[in-house]
Scaffold this motif. Structure first.
Motif, PDB file in Angstrom:
ATOM      1  N   ARG A 149       0.832  -1.216   0.000  1.00  0.00           N
ATOM      2  CA  ARG A 149       0.000   0.000   0.000  1.00  0.00           C
ATOM      3  C   ARG A 149       0.862   1.261   0.000  1.00  0.00           C
ATOM      4  NH1 ARG A 149      -5.274   0.373   0.758  1.00  0.00           N
ATOM      5  NH2 ARG A 149      -6.510  -1.500   1.222  1.00  0.00           N
ATOM      6  N   ILE A 150       1.880   1.230   0.846  1.00  0.00           N
ATOM      7  CA  ILE A 150       2.758   2.420   0.935  1.00  0.00           C
ATOM      8  C   ILE A 150       3.565   2.571  -0.342  1.00  0.00           C
ATOM      9  CG2 ILE A 150       4.699   3.415   2.198  1.00  0.00           C
ATOM     10  CD1 ILE A 150       3.634   2.011   4.703  1.00  0.00           C
ATOM     11  N   ASP A 151       4.102   1.463  -0.860  1.00  0.00           N
ATOM     12  CA  ASP A 151       4.965   1.525  -2.050  1.00  0.00           C
ATOM     13  C   ASP A 151       4.205   2.000  -3.278  1.00  0.00           C
ATOM     14  OD1 ASP A 151       7.610   0.731  -3.314  1.00  0.00           O
ATOM     15  OD2 ASP A 151       6.208  -0.499  -4.507  1.00  0.00           O
ATOM     16  N   ARG A 152       2.937   1.575  -3.415  1.00  0.00           N
ATOM     17  CA  ARG A 152       2.159   1.942  -4.596  1.00  0.00           C
ATOM     18  C   ARG A 152       1.178   3.082  -4.322  1.00  0.00           C
ATOM     19  NH1 ARG A 152       3.129  -2.084  -8.468  1.00  0.00           N
ATOM     20  NH2 ARG A 152       5.158  -2.937  -7.844  1.00  0.00           N
ATOM     21  N   ASN A 153       1.243   3.632  -3.140  1.00  0.00           N
ATOM     22  CA  ASN A 153       0.404   4.785  -2.782  1.00  0.00           C
ATOM     23  C   ASN A 153      -1.088   4.478  -3.012  1.00  0.00           C
ATOM     24  OD1 ASN A 153      -0.069   7.376  -1.821  1.00  0.00           O
ATOM     25  ND2 ASN A 153       0.074   8.317  -3.855  1.00  0.00           N
ATOM     26  N   ASP A 216      -0.118   3.180 -11.532  1.00  0.00           N
ATOM     27  CA  ASP A 216       0.956   3.080 -10.538  1.00  0.00           C
ATOM     28  C   ASP A 216       0.937   1.715  -9.849  1.00  0.00           C
ATOM     29  OD1 ASP A 216       1.779   5.658 -11.048  1.00  0.00           O
ATOM     30  OD2 ASP A 216       0.476   6.538  -9.506  1.00  0.00           O
TER      31      ASP A 216
END
Length: 274
Positions: A149-153, A216
């Motif tokens: 979640r954080i890596d792909r926003n 993304d």
């Protein structure tokens, strides 16, 4: 056996012997004791010889009576002792057999109980290990989800889940639930979960179950050959592939979602009939 029963039994045996076998026993003893006299008679000796024999040796009458009385009195007691002994042996054998059988059954039950406890202990150990691995797996899946979640926003409105899958699944496929495992299938009655967006291992996958899939996250247009905006349904020909829902198509379709001109794809799983 009580004393009264014992005396009644002895009396019964005595009466039976006296009534049935006294004459027989007396006759037998009489013939046996006076055998010489009957031997002369059988040989058909002259009467003078028989008379001479009787003058020298008279026939025994009272001795066979005594022997017969002894036989008729004591034989029932001997038979009773023999029957009592036989009954004792039979009872003792039965008791010993039951005793050995009981001990064998107790030993067998004890052995079965030991084996059962051994397997129960092993099952409990495996359950403990499984629970530990399940917790580790859950922690790992939660960490991967959080990292992804954080890596792909990915916004919170987009639902992402961690699932087990077959090794032939690839990112971009439509995720079909087959008994708790994601598989590649054509349109059928099995549940559509969403779109696979990432595989951290050969047998695990992250899927977007609801919300937007942006470029993304994954270029779904490239993975699924999406070349026009609109609704897309699960193919009835190619496993886990998307097909464009053209206006002229008729039938019942398993809708997976809708594509937009910016390359994003919104997961909206539904069924549509035309």
């Amino acid at each position: 056996m009580q004393f009264e029963e014992l005396t009644d039994t002895i009396k019964g045996k005595l009466y039976e012997r006296i009534g049935n076998s006294f004459l027989f026993s007396y006759t037998l003893f009489f013939l046996t004791i006076n055998w010489k006299f009957f031997y002369l008679v059988v040989l058909k000796k002259e009467l003078k010889n028989i008379e001479d024999f009787l003058q020298d040796q008279s026939l025994e009458i009272y001795k066979p009576i005594c022997y017969s009385l002894l036989y008729t009195i004591f034989m029932p007691i001997i038979v009773l002792i023999s029957e009592t002994y036989s009954e004792f042996i039979k009872t003792g054998t039965l008791f010993l057999r039951n005793f050995m059988r009981k001990n064998w059954q107790e030993h067998e039950l004890s052995t079965i109980k030991e084996i059962e406890n051994k397997y129960i202990s092993k099952i409990q150990e495996l359950e403990s290990m499984l629970n530990l691995h399940t917790r580790d797996y859950q922690d790992l899946s939660d960490n991967i989800l959080q990292w992804y979640r954080i890596d792909r926003n990915i916004p919170e409105t987009t639902v992402v889940e961690f699932w087990s899958c077959n090794d032939n699944i690839i990112p971009g496929d439509v995720a079909i639930n087959n008994n708790g495992v994601i598989t590649r299938q054509i349109s059928n009655k099995n549940q559509i979960l969403g779109i696979i967006v990432y595989k951290p291992s050969s047998y695990s996958a992250l899927i977007v179950k609801n919300g937007f899939i942006t470029t993304d996250i994954i270029n779904l247009a490239e993975k699924q050959n999406i070349n026009k905006p609109g609704k897309y349904f699960l193919s009835t020909k190619s496993p886990s592939r998307l097909e464009y829902l053209a206006p002229e198509l008729k039938g019942v379709f398993q809708i997976v979602g809708e594509s937009f001109t910016d390359g994003s794809f919104k997961i909206e799983i539904s069924s549509e009939s035309r």
